[in-house]
Design a protein around this motif. Structure first.
Motif, PDB file in Angstrom:
ATOM      1  N   PRO A 221       4.138   8.692   7.521  1.00 40.80           N
ATOM      2  CA  PRO A 221       2.744   8.237   7.622  1.00 40.80           C
ATOM      3  C   PRO A 221       1.910   9.161   8.498  1.00 40.80           C
ATOM      4  N   GLY A 222       0.687   9.409   8.048  1.00 39.07           N
ATOM      5  CA  GLY A 222      -0.241  10.227   8.843  1.00 39.07           C
ATOM      6  C   GLY A 222       0.027  11.712   8.773  1.00 39.07           C
ATOM      7  N   SER A 223       0.915  12.147   7.865  1.00 37.13           N
ATOM      8  CA  SER A 223       1.273  13.570   7.835  1.00 37.13           C
ATOM      9  C   SER A 223       0.555  14.333   6.721  1.00 37.13           C
TER      10      SER A 223
ATOM     11  N   VAL B 106       0.879  -1.170   0.000  1.00 37.11           N
ATOM     12  CA  VAL B 106       0.000   0.000   0.000  1.00 37.11           C
ATOM     13  C   VAL B 106       0.915   1.219   0.000  1.00 37.11           C
ATOM     14  N   VAL B 107       0.768   2.079  -1.003  1.00 41.42           N
ATOM     15  CA  VAL B 107       1.555   3.309  -1.056  1.00 41.42           C
ATOM     16  C   VAL B 107       0.707   4.422  -0.462  1.00 41.42           C
ATOM     17  N   GLY B 108       1.103   4.883   0.728  1.00 41.68           N
ATOM     18  CA  GLY B 108       0.342   5.937   1.399  1.00 41.68           C
ATOM     19  C   GLY B 108      -0.115   5.490   2.770  1.00 41.68           C
ATOM     20  N   GLY B 109       0.387   6.179   3.798  1.00 40.07           N
ATOM     21  CA  GLY B 109       0.074   5.819   5.187  1.00 40.07           C
ATOM     22  C   GLY B 109      -0.884   6.804   5.836  1.00 40.07           C
ATOM     23  N   GLY B 110      -1.913   7.207   5.099  1.00 42.49           N
ATOM     24  CA  GLY B 110      -3.025   7.957   5.692  1.00 42.49           C
ATOM     25  C   GLY B 110      -4.117   6.983   6.116  1.00 42.49           C
ATOM     26  N   PRO B 111      -5.255   7.496   6.563  1.00 37.88           N
ATOM     27  CA  PRO B 111      -6.309   6.589   7.043  1.00 37.88           C
ATOM     28  C   PRO B 111      -6.793   5.607   5.979  1.00 37.88           C
ATOM     29  N   ILE B 112      -6.890   6.061   4.734  1.00 35.06           N
ATOM     30  CA  ILE B 112      -7.358   5.155   3.676  1.00 35.06           C
ATOM     31  C   ILE B 112      -6.356   4.010   3.503  1.00 35.06           C
TER      32      ILE B 112
ATOM     33  N   GLN C 280     -18.853  12.807  14.248  1.00 30.96           N
ATOM     34  CA  GLN C 280     -17.449  13.230  14.111  1.00 30.96           C
ATOM     35  C   GLN C 280     -16.505  12.230  14.766  1.00 30.96           C
ATOM     36  N   VAL C 281     -15.250  12.293  14.323  1.00 32.72           N
ATOM     37  CA  VAL C 281     -14.180  11.470  14.890  1.00 32.72           C
ATOM     38  C   VAL C 281     -12.900  12.313  14.820  1.00 32.72           C
ATOM     39  N   ASP C 282     -11.910  11.982  15.635  1.00 28.65           N
ATOM     40  CA  ASP C 282     -10.645  12.725  15.598  1.00 28.65           C
ATOM     41  C   ASP C 282      -9.698  12.028  14.608  1.00 28.65           C
ATOM     42  N   PRO C 283      -9.402  12.665  13.471  1.00 30.77           N
ATOM     43  CA  PRO C 283      -8.603  11.979  12.426  1.00 30.77           C
ATOM     44  C   PRO C 283      -7.200  11.599  12.877  1.00 30.77           C
ATOM     45  N   ARG C 284      -6.583  12.391  13.767  1.00 27.22           N
ATOM     46  CA  ARG C 284      -5.222  12.047  14.205  1.00 27.22           C
ATOM     47  C   ARG C 284      -5.257  10.769  15.056  1.00 27.22           C
ATOM     48  N   ARG C 285      -6.283  10.680  15.903  1.00 27.28           N
ATOM     49  CA  ARG C 285      -6.428   9.445  16.693  1.00 27.28           C
ATOM     50  C   ARG C 285      -6.781   8.266  15.786  1.00 27.28           C
TER      51      ARG C 285
ATOM     52  N   ARG D   1       7.178   0.322   5.648  1.00 32.37           N
ATOM     53  CA  ARG D   1       8.467   0.599   5.008  1.00 32.37           C
ATOM     54  C   ARG D   1       8.569   2.115   4.876  1.00 32.37           C
ATOM     55  N   PRO D   2       9.415   2.753   5.680  1.00 30.70           N
ATOM     56  CA  PRO D   2       9.409   4.220   5.728  1.00 30.70           C
ATOM     57  C   PRO D   2      10.179   4.858   4.573  1.00 30.70           C
ATOM     58  N   VAL D   3       9.643   4.714   3.377  1.00 33.68           N
ATOM     59  CA  VAL D   3      10.304   5.277   2.192  1.00 33.68           C
ATOM     60  C   VAL D   3       9.301   6.119   1.417  1.00 33.68           C
ATOM     61  N   ARG D   4       9.830   7.076   0.680  1.00 35.95           N
ATOM     62  CA  ARG D   4       8.987   7.861  -0.229  1.00 35.95           C
ATOM     63  C   ARG D   4       9.028   7.190  -1.593  1.00 35.95           C
TER      64      ARG D   4
END
Ligand code: GLY
Length: 356
Positions: free
Chosen positions: A31-33, A3-9, A146-151, A168-171
């Motif tokens: 991730p998450g930024s 999975v490329v992308g460490g956001g909520p999706i 509502q929900v807290d997106p950072r949590r 894998r912490p790579v761009r």
């Protein structure tokens, strides 16, 4: 799979796929930024049902209905309190013109049989005495939560990690750098460079205020409204935080401007005057991944076998997290796209795609 992308999706897809027995690696150097670190976290299938977006509204309703079970399962799996709150949303207008604007939209939403009920000014203030006496009227959407997106991201990372997902912490600069049988591109605005899809940044500036003396905010509903022609929303958290959002700008920078802060604060304080006493603790800007029809892009990427896209969630990434994860996991495990994905496939943009 990758999975490329460490956001909520991305994390939710990774979690769901790991639950179904797949070995998953999330690729993200920060991730998450992204947009989720700025987002307010409104779960608003009704108040964000806009003219001409019928199919998107259907997906919002479907995902919002999944949220209570999703939140309960995720909280149990991660041990993280998501800040999921269900008091509902008030939609208000400050002036007669603002109220007319709000009413035009909620009449459309009522026409779709969505749950939103007009209230008299006295009924509004009974529910939220903190509203300005000038507020002319409004409506309640009890199912808009509502929900807290950072949590949310913290919880998804924890749950996914416990289910065996690795980070894998790579761009990732090109999909050829990813070694996997199946790659899901859930990289928000970054999906444009990776896939050639017409995903563009839509800047949003957001403020975070804090109620005085460590107390909770003086209101409990999410408040969305128009104040002298400016749209604004206020999201109160148990922690005392109030999120005030958001500008909508066709720009790709993340600078916070004096004009953006002024516009948001003025509109917010006109609706809830006590906010001028709150501490201003944060002013940030994020980039929503927008598409030509404002709807997400979810499904196999034409011309690149093994690549699935899940991006373009624009204003709705948090509310659409559960349905996107469920549908993408089902697609990857069975190879069959759910019919619900038909309006959102990447091939709907045809020639607008710039690379493959
Ligand atoms: N969904 C709220 C926003 O994008 O500002």
């Amino acid at each position: 799979m990758a999975v490329v992308g460490g956001g909520p999706i991305g994390w939710a897809i990774a979690w769901r796929c790991a639950q179904r027995g797949l070995r998953v690696v999330v690729h993200d150097d920060r991730p998450g930024s992204g947009a989720s670190s700025v987002a307010a976290g409104m779960l608003s299938p009704v108040a964000e049902a806009y003219f001409g977006e019928h199919e998107l509204t259907g997906l919002l309703v479907s995902s919002a209905a999944r949220w209570p079970a999703f939140a309960a399962e995720l909280t149990a799996a991660s041990g993280v309190d998501l800040g999921h709150r269900t008091e509902g949303t008030l939609v208000v207008g400050l002036t007669a013109d603002d109220l007319a604007e709000a009413r035009r939209l909620w009449s459309y939403q009522q026409g779709l049989a969505l749950p939103i009920t007009p209230l008299r000014p006295s009924e509004l203030r009974d529910r939220e005495p903190a509203l300005a006496t000038r507020v002319r009227g409004g409506a309640v959407a009890p199912g808009d939560h509502q929900v807290d997106p950072r949590r949310l991201v913290t919880a998804l990372r924890a749950a996914a990690g416990r289910a065996g997902v690795a980070l894998r912490p790579v761009r990732v600069g090109a999909l050829s750098e990813v070694d996997a049988r199946v790659t899901v591109v859930a990289a928000g605005c970054g999906a444009a460079a990776l896939t050639g899809l017409p995903v563009r940044p839509v800047k949003g500036q957001v403020l975070r205020l804090r109620a005085p003396a460590g107390g909770p905010p003086g209101f409990r509903h999410v408040i969305r409204g128009y104040a002298d022609g400016e749209a604004v929303y206020l999201v109160p958290r148990d922690s005392g935080e109030v999120v005030v959002g958001a500008t909508v700008e066709e720009r790709a920078d993340t600078e916070v401007t004096a004009g953006g802060v002024l516009t948001l604060l003025r509109a917010a304080a006109e609706l809830v005057p006590e906010l001028v006493e709150y501490e201003l603790v944060e002013a940030v800007a994020g980039l929503r991944p927008g598409t030509p029809d404002n709807a997400p892009v979810i499904g196999p990427l034409p011309g690149l076998p093994g690549v699935v896209v899940a991006t373009g969630h624009h204003r709705h990434g948090i509310v659409l997290t559960p349905v996107t994860a469920d549908l993408v996991a089902e697609l990857i495990v069975t190879g069959e796209p759910d019919p619900a994905l038909a309006p959102f496939t990447p091939d709907r943009f045809g020639k607008e795609r710039t690379w493959n």
